[in-house]
Design a protein around this motif. Structure first.
Motif, short mmCIF file in Angstrom:
data_model
loop_
_atom_site.label_atom_id
_atom_site.label_comp_id
_atom_site.label_asym_id
_atom_site.label_seq_id
_atom_site.Cartn_x
_atom_site.Cartn_y
_atom_site.Cartn_z
N TYR A 436 -74.75 29.84 -55.36
CA TYR A 436 -75.86 29.44 -54.48
C TYR A 436 -75.35 28.96 -53.13
O TYR A 436 -75.85 29.40 -52.08
CB TYR A 436 -76.68 28.34 -55.16
CG TYR A 436 -77.72 27.70 -54.27
CD1 TYR A 436 -78.82 28.41 -53.83
CD2 TYR A 436 -77.60 26.36 -53.89
CE1 TYR A 436 -79.78 27.82 -53.02
CE2 TYR A 436 -78.55 25.76 -53.08
CZ TYR A 436 -79.64 26.49 -52.65
OH TYR A 436 -80.59 25.91 -51.84
N GLU A 437 -74.37 28.10 -53.14
CA GLU A 437 -73.84 27.56 -51.88
C GLU A 437 -73.22 28.66 -51.03
O GLU A 437 -73.39 28.68 -49.80
CB GLU A 437 -72.82 26.46 -52.16
CG GLU A 437 -73.41 25.13 -52.60
CD GLU A 437 -73.83 25.09 -54.06
OE1 GLU A 437 -74.47 24.12 -54.46
OE2 GLU A 437 -73.51 26.06 -54.79
N ALA A 438 -72.52 29.61 -51.67
CA ALA A 438 -71.90 30.70 -50.92
C ALA A 438 -72.95 31.63 -50.31
O ALA A 438 -72.89 31.96 -49.13
CB ALA A 438 -70.97 31.49 -51.84
N LEU A 439 -73.93 32.04 -51.12
CA LEU A 439 -74.96 32.95 -50.62
C LEU A 439 -75.84 32.27 -49.57
O LEU A 439 -76.30 32.92 -48.63
CB LEU A 439 -75.83 33.44 -51.78
CG LEU A 439 -75.16 34.44 -52.74
CD1 LEU A 439 -76.01 34.63 -53.99
CD2 LEU A 439 -74.91 35.77 -52.06
N LEU A 440 -76.06 30.98 -49.72
CA LEU A 440 -76.85 30.25 -48.73
C LEU A 440 -76.13 30.25 -47.38
O LEU A 440 -76.75 30.47 -46.33
CB LEU A 440 -77.07 28.81 -49.21
CG LEU A 440 -78.05 27.96 -48.40
CD1 LEU A 440 -79.46 28.54 -48.50
CD2 LEU A 440 -78.04 26.51 -48.92
N LYS A 441 -74.83 30.08 -47.41
CA LYS A 441 -74.03 30.10 -46.17
C LYS A 441 -74.04 31.50 -45.55
O LYS A 441 -74.03 31.64 -44.32
CB LYS A 441 -72.60 29.66 -46.48
CG LYS A 441 -71.73 29.45 -45.25
CD LYS A 441 -70.36 28.90 -45.63
CE LYS A 441 -70.44 27.46 -46.09
NZ LYS A 441 -69.09 26.87 -46.31
#
Length: 467
Positions: A436-441
């Motif tokens: 989630y954090e990677a795709l959000l970035k």
């Protein structure tokens, strides 16, 4: 109807834009067609005292009270449809949802936000209210029950001797064990006062009538036919007969070696429970309407793609396995198509539905948040770098993937390079289950909010011709 995909502009602002537009348009059209509120309203009407649902009719003048009970990730839209149609004829309604939306409008229905994937106190409290309503009911009462996937966690009410904390621990352990949903439910249903048909059993004991609307997110469910014809083979959920047995629950505990991880009182109960503790296996007098099943998403998506002039193929509606492996397999199929024209020639759309999982044997490795669909698309980003224009969208069709507020992700052949520029370490995110954090970035999370359906994972991949 508001747009299902709410951040489409962001998703189309980068990457392989045309490929993204195609998969997003197909997904939008599919989710609109699956909306449970519209599905129920297409077969249910009230004319004076006559309630018509599909080919059946009920004379409500013969009913003293009419109750609406519901639970599940698509319960918002299902309950809204029944509440709107019945209006003041509804005595009382109680619905347990995963997400309460500002667009939800109810007349006589109380809405509670339960916990999913882990149960919570509010879901437990609402379940107790439902059981109290049932226990006060009589033979002249009618219960309309709306159930979709997620009800096992949202409608949490364990049997005497097992606490809510125990049920939360059971769910947490089993979700991380690698067991499939049928196996997890074999345990959860046999420690519940609601699930596995126990709610329906309680209604039957009061002599009341039950009409059920269901959405089946079970892998291997056949596609729906005429949804206005009562469905005789309805199974599982709090309102239907249970297919799992106590022996199934015991086998799952042994097969996944979780006896030492589950609460001791739960294991002791399941291992010693007699046949009188078995869940009900038949409700011949109930009337069920099945408004959607898991294969419907691919079926409708194929029709949407073909209406757009695209060749579309359903790979499978039985998709299971480790999510990151699924992403790699999708990329390998795209590579084969672009390189050799097998099994289909580009350009084409490939569709799949099912339920990928993420095994987490050690919670200590978790560094962020995520879900199977996000891990799948992040894995695809790594392997798709050489397939120019290839694009994969994967979402949990109800609108929340895993422990996150987003439905899933979308990545393409440019995504890995974009991740490096944004500072997102894709490999570390997969190791730490922090997709989630990677795709959000990267700007690649798909946000829908509550979609009004719940048919597990939906995957659509577009493969253009190689330049």
């Amino acid at each position: 109807m508001r747009e299902k995909i709410r951040n489409k502009d962001v998703l189309l602002s980068h990457g392989d834009r045309e490929s993204r537009r195609i998969v997003l348009d197909i997904t939008e059209k599919t989710l609109r067609r699956l909306d449970a509120k519209e599905r129920i309203k297409s077969i249910m009407t009230l004319d004076g005292d006559t309630l018509r649902i599909g080919i059946k009719e009920w004379d409500l003048s013969k009913k003293k009270n009419i109750y609406l009970l519901g639970g599940g990730k698509a319960c918002n839209h299902m309950a809204m449809a029944v509440d709107e149609i019945l209006g003041d004829r509804l005595t009382r309604g109680v619905a347990i949802v995963k997400i309460a939306e500002d667009t939800d409008v109810f007349n006589k229905t109380e809405v509670y936000v339960g916990g999913h994937p882990l149960p919570n106190e509010e879901g437990y409290r609402a379940s107790r209210i439902m059981l109290d309503i049932v226990d006060r009911a009589g033979p002249d009462d009618l219960f309309i029950v709306v159930i979709s996937g997620g009800s096992s966690a949202l409608m949490s009410c364990p049997i005497d001797g097992i606490s809510l904390a125990d049920e939360i621990a059971v769910t947490d352990v089993m979700l991380k064990s690698g067991a499939n949903i049928f196996e997890i439910n074999a345990i959860r249903r046999h420690i519940s006062q609601m699930n596995g048909g126990m709610l329906a059993k309680r209604i039957e004991a009061r002599g009341a009538e039950l009409i059920g609307f269901g959405i089946s997110d079970a892998v291997a469910s056949p596609p729906t036919g005429d949804i206005g014809v009562p469905y005789a083979k309805y199974r599982a959920t709090p309102m239907g007969p249970d297919q799992t047995t106590l022996d199934d629950a015991r086998r799952v505990i042994r097969d996944y070696d979780v006896a030492d991880k589950l609460p001791k009182n739960v294991v002791d109960y399941l291992m010693s429970a007699g046949s009188e503790r078995e869940t009900p296996k038949a409700f011949p007098n109930n009337t069920y309407f099945l408004i959607n099943t898991l294969p419907d998403s691919c079926r409708y998506a194929k029709e949407a793609a073909e209406e757009m002039g695209l060749e579309a193929h359903i790979l499978t509606s039985f998709l299971e396995g480790e999510a990151r492996d699924v992403g790699s397999v999708f990329a390998s199929i795209a590579h084969e198509i672009q390189s050799y024209g097998n099994p289909f020639k580009a350009p084409c759309v490939l569709l799949a539905s099912g339920e990928a999982t993420t095994k987490i044997p050690d919670s200590g490795v978790i560094t962020g948040h995520g879900g199977p669909s996000q891990e799948e698309t992040l894995s695809f980003a790594i392997a798709a770098q050489k397939m120019k224009g290839a694009c994969l969208l994967s979402i949990d069709s109800e609108g929340t993937d895993g422990t996150t507020p987003v439905a899933g992700g979308i990545t393409d052949s440019q995504s890995y390079a974009a991740a490096q520029k944004s500072g997102a370490d894709v490999y570390a995110a997969l190791r730490g289950h922090a997709a989630y954090e990677a795709l959000l970035k990267m700007g690649d999370v798909v946000f829908t909010g509550n979609t009004g359906t719940n048919l597990c994972d939906f995957n659509v991949m577009y493969v253009p011709k190689a330049e």
